[in-house]
Design an enzyme around this catalytic site. Structure first.
Site, PDB file in Angstrom:
ATOM      1  N   PRO A   2       0.924  -1.497  -0.081  1.00 35.59           N
ATOM      2  CG  PRO A   2      -0.016  -0.946   2.072  1.00 35.59           C
ATOM      3  CD  PRO A   2       0.989  -0.953   1.019  1.00 35.59           C
ATOM      4  CD  GLU A   3       4.354   3.192  -4.016  1.00 39.92           C
ATOM      5  OE1 GLU A   3       4.052   4.067  -4.489  1.00 39.92           O
ATOM      6  OE2 GLU A   3       4.759   1.630  -4.198  1.00 39.92           O
ATOM      7  CE  LYS A  58       4.342   5.283   1.723  1.00 34.06           C
ATOM      8  NZ  LYS A  58       5.367   4.226   1.615  1.00 34.06           N
ATOM      9  NE  ARG A 277      11.919  -1.164  -0.317  1.00 32.11           N
ATOM     10  CZ  ARG A 277      11.039  -0.358  -0.536  1.00 32.11           C
ATOM     11  NH1 ARG A 277      11.263   0.507   0.759  1.00 32.11           N
ATOM     12  NH2 ARG A 277       9.702  -0.940  -0.880  1.00 32.11           N
TER      13      ARG A 277
END
Length: 287
Positions: A2-3, A58, A277
């Site tokens: 979830p962003e 978020k 990332r």
DNA sequence: AAGAGGCCCTGATAGC
DNA sequence: TGCTATCAGGGCCTCT
């Protein structure tokens, strides 16, 4: 998962379906999330009416009529599912899953008085539940959050001032929630593609045009993602069980070795790791 | 003191 | 088939 866009869609769905509902009972199946789920969750919230559900970056916040507040963060793999119990005269009431309910890792079940049950599922346990007090906005984690991309505070002067003498690259900066909040790894990659900026570019070296592009494209990408219902990577679904389909619009995320989607560009997309990332970008057009 | 890197945890997938 | 390794959307903590 979830962003900002995914949490926004979740917020809208929850407000649509369970706003004004009353909590009947909270059952904790497994307290182990990032932080221990408060033992007194049911004691504190049973009987409370949901005034509304809001979102900051978020983070999801449930507001109750009696000023109590519940914070839910979904971490990497948190999902919220609503189950609707149909009113029937039979004793065998039928249950409708508004989103497919996983068999494992249903940590918390919240029964509501409008025939809904809200279930929090989180295999990787990076999410958490926390009761907030009235003053929450001045406390962790909210006092540390930078503006969201939609916030007028996320403007040219703010960025120009922030990037001064800093050595980080722009990709890491977009993931830094103190700089700008709500952007995660997928959308950081997408935003930089639209800006034609190399993710490794040091923020102190950003041009005026770069800054303006970042402001515009971060809004654009997130808005578009919300419009298309978020990204259904792995198991993210909207709460009505429909998949979001923004992932079909990804330009670079997960697309290493394919041709750059920019019209006229002959480049090939590359995958590199920046601060642990995955980053995807075009060597040709992202400078 | 900014910034890099490790780490929390499970599950899906790839490669042998 | 079954093993091991790698990777995943976040963010906190520690070390330099």
């Amino acid at each position: 998962m979830p962003e900002l866009p995914e949490v926004e869609i979740l917020k809208l769905s929850l407000n649509k379906n369970i706003k004004h509902a009353k909590i009947k009972k909270i059952k904790i199946n497994n307290r182990n999330l990032r932080y221990k789920v408060p033992n007194n969750l049911n004691k504190v919230l049973a009987g409370c009416n949901i005034k509304n559900i809001s979102r900051i970056a978020k983070y999801l916040i449930f507001h109750f009529n009696n000023e109590k507040k519940l914070l839910i963060h979904l971490g990497m793999s948190g999902t919220i599912h609503l189950i609707f119990k149909k009113n029937t005269k039979n004793t065998n009431a039928s249950f409708y899953h508004l989103s497919s309910l996983p068999k494992k890792h249903n940590h918390i079940e919240i029964s509501l008085n409008n025939n809904y049950k809200m279930i929090y599922n989180d295999p990787r346990r990076f999410g958490y539940f926390k009761l907030l007090n009235k003053n929450f906005i001045n406390l962790k984690p909210f006092n540390d959050l930078g503006p969201e991309p939609f916030d007028p505070l996320f403007n040219f002067l703010y960025i120009k001032n922030f990037i001064k003498n800093k050595k980080v690259n722009i990709k890491s900066a977009l993931l830094n929630q103190k700089f700008v909040s709500g952007i995660g790894n997928i959308y950081a990659n997408e935003i930089l593609f639209y800006c034609s900026i190399n993710p490794l570019k040091k923020i102190s070296k950003l041009s005026m045009k770069n800054i303006k592009d970042i402001i515009n494209n971060s809004k654009k990408v997130l808005k578009k993602a919300i419009f298309f219902g978020g990204s259904s990577i792995k198991d993210f679904k909207k709460i009505d069980g429909q998949s979001g389909n923004f992932q079909q619009k990804f330009k670079v995320y997960g697309k290493q070795d394919s041709k750059c989607p920019k019209v006229g560009c002959k480049g090939i997309l590359k995958k590199i790791i920046i601060s642990n990332r995955a980053s995807f970008y075009c060597l040709e057009c992202q400078k």
